[in-house]
Design an enzyme around this catalytic site. Structure first.
Site, PDB file in Angstrom:
ATOM      1  CD  GLN A 278      42.057 -73.165 -10.531  1.00 57.90           C
ATOM      2  OE1 GLN A 278      41.313 -72.789 -11.436  1.00 57.90           O
ATOM      3  NE2 GLN A 278      43.350 -73.284 -10.722  1.00 57.90           N
TER       4      GLN A 278
ATOM      5  CG  ASP B 100      49.287 -67.339  -7.924  1.00 63.16           C
ATOM      6  OD1 ASP B 100      48.153 -66.935  -8.212  1.00 63.16           O
ATOM      7  OD2 ASP B 100      49.524 -68.502  -7.521  1.00 63.16           O
TER       8      ASP B 100
END
Lengths: 352, 352
Positions: free
Chosen positions: B198, B239
């Site tokens: 990412q 998350d």
């Protein structure tokens, strides 16, 4: 259990190296017949790993001497000086490179009263001896290190300190091979080791060749596996160890050592004495190589970062001695290494 | 300073998402017109990042409701139940997904006495509101977080907690955007974040779009840069945060936190309250997603590991609260987070 491949070999008057950049797809040997060609191969990472670089450099000297053995003594000595410089400049961090070149230079000087062809022949003999010695000392290191591992153990390794990084058997992976030869059950977790990814095409490939169980992980997963109790020991190699026990090794080794320390997992460094540089007081004095941005912007021909992205790409880091549970050398194991213990190891060594 | 791209947008009666798998090469929007299609996009990582996944799921509900708005009320309710299940099963770790689906379910129930088309319309309104709220709270989080950064700072981030991971502005990168808006000089070091990388195509790309200085590094280099004094702060997203402050985030976050702790560098987690899961007592209870081996064996269509290599690929890890200098939320900063402080934050919040 000899490995089923050769990292370096002498064939038809030239030095051949397994092109590690082509693994795992192709097992190709490239042939080099001059010091400049060998220096290029070291720089371009046809061969890598401190002990293998040392052997390659020795053969680089030998192959150059053979190539120019028609020169006069004076020409020959001048050309060889240039060859030593070329090889010395190929990579900055691995001390074995400098150590191997010094040893070859000493051999050259010792042969200065003979003919040039005799000097060239002596240098080739010396390179052969150095490579055989490398395998022998890896096996001695392996026996010392194997004793440290439990009967059943899951060992994390970083980068490739295997047969592919040496003349054979390996340093860190040599300890694992020796443990398995001694009947222990060892399963390996291999960090993929970005940016060069030695873990996948080299460590996983080489262990599979020898049917040693190996599981590949992203470098980012090492700490998580430790936190879940999945790692019993860490073994890595070294590119250069300072006199105080600080260890320069592949970038990311420091993080692995810190994580192992946090989780009470032993962190072992397998390093022949030739990797220990008594002239370097501490890790702070070890030069750290930076390589090209391309290595981080993608992999081989693939590019996944945006065009023009800035990168820093240090390829080694320094693990302070305080994080090293033990150095594993051919002369024995040095627990909690420090300047005094390392100096004592050199004083007491059985070989020179 | 709005970002120069949209992560999600409503166009022509469907939800469009920037295909993050095509970055940085191509800026392509894909259109989805059913819950199953949106669930597939979440699973296949067209969109990723906990807040963006929440928004995508909300639109997945809305688009499904629109698609089946010709059904009877009973059929509609049954179909929507199935749609909720499909979306819920798309990814296991990001709590925003479940939070967003619960909120949409509540909205659906509140509209049960209206016509089916009116319910569908109400669900679309709710999805729009949730996305606008996400940007608003990221900006509030940004203001709180920006105050923590020195006038000049070099900030390391891991993975992508940016505009691309949210409906806009970003969480971790939102703090950096807000600091720059406030006149501070911030340079970013971006971990590449294997295995999904990412860092390169997402974080580097998105910061370049907004002309924010960014330097890409291998994950292995973070500890080395800290040891050289090159990092002033770490900011990451999350998350899922447990009630005690333990943080589940992209694999490798835990290692970054341990390294930051060792070097006395503040480690900040930017997380909206929707990321904090009070139903989870500690990080040990957070389910950790494992993804396919292919992600570690290579990247996208490229494969560099030997055929048949075993892999473990956990894609999140847990950073214990003790390593978190502060949580940055839309309701303010929680230093040295623990169960009591987090409970107090929820009790005192100004929005619901």
């Amino acid at each position: 259990m000899p490995s089923s491949f050769e990292t370096l070999r002498w064939r038809d008057g030239a030095i051949e190296m397994l092109d590690q950049r082509a693994l795992p797809e192709r097992q190709v040997y490239l042939s080099f017949d001059s010091a400049a060609a060998v220096a290029g191969a070291i720089r371009d990472m046809v061969v890598r790993g401190a002990p293998a670089i040392g052997c390659a450099a020795a053969y680089g000297v030998a192959v150059e001497a053979k190539r120019i053995s028609g020169e006069t003594r004076a020409q020959f000595e001048n050309s060889m000086d240039a060859a030593f410089e070329t090889l010395k400049a190929s990579r900055p961090t691995a001390v074995n490179l400098f150590w191997a070149l010094e040893r070859m230079k000493t051999r050259l000087q010792a042969s200065s009263s003979t003919t040039v062809p005799d000097s060239a022949s002596a240098l080739l003999d010396e390179a052969h001896v150095m490579c055989r010695e490398d395998v022998t000392l890896n096996r001695r290191m392996g026996v010392h290190g194997a004793a440290l591992l439990p009967e059943r153990s899951r060992v994390l390794t970083h980068c490739n300190a295997g047969a592919l990084a040496t003349a054979g058997h390996g340093t860190a992976l040599g300890v694992i091979r020796s443990a398995i030869e001694a009947g222990k059950h060892v399963a390996v977790y291999a960090d993929e080791t970005r940016p060069f990814i030695q873990g996948a095409p080299l460590t996983a490939w080489e262990l599979q060749q020898d049917r040693i169980p190996v599981t590949l992980i992203a470098d980012n997963a090492a700490g998580f596996l430790m936190s879940r109790g999945n790692i019993d020991a860490v073994i890595v190699g070294a590119d250069r160890v300072a006199a105080n026990g600080d260890v320069a090794n592949k970038i990311g080794t420091y993080q692995v050592a810190v994580m192992a320390h946090r989780h009470g997992i032993p962190f072992y460094v397998a390093c022949p004495l030739s990797t220990i540089d008594l002239a370097i007081a501490s890790g702070a004095d070890i030069p750290i190589e930076e390589r090209a941005a391309e290595e981080v912007l993608g992999y081989r021909e693939m590019r996944w970062a945006p065009v023009g992205t800035d990168v820093v790409n240090p390829v080694f880091d320094v693990t302070p001695a305080e994080l090293v549970t033990a150095l594993i050398t051919e002369e024995g194991v040095v627990r909690a290494p420090d300047r005094e213990k390392i100096a004592a190891l050199f004083r007491s060594r059985t070989t020179t």
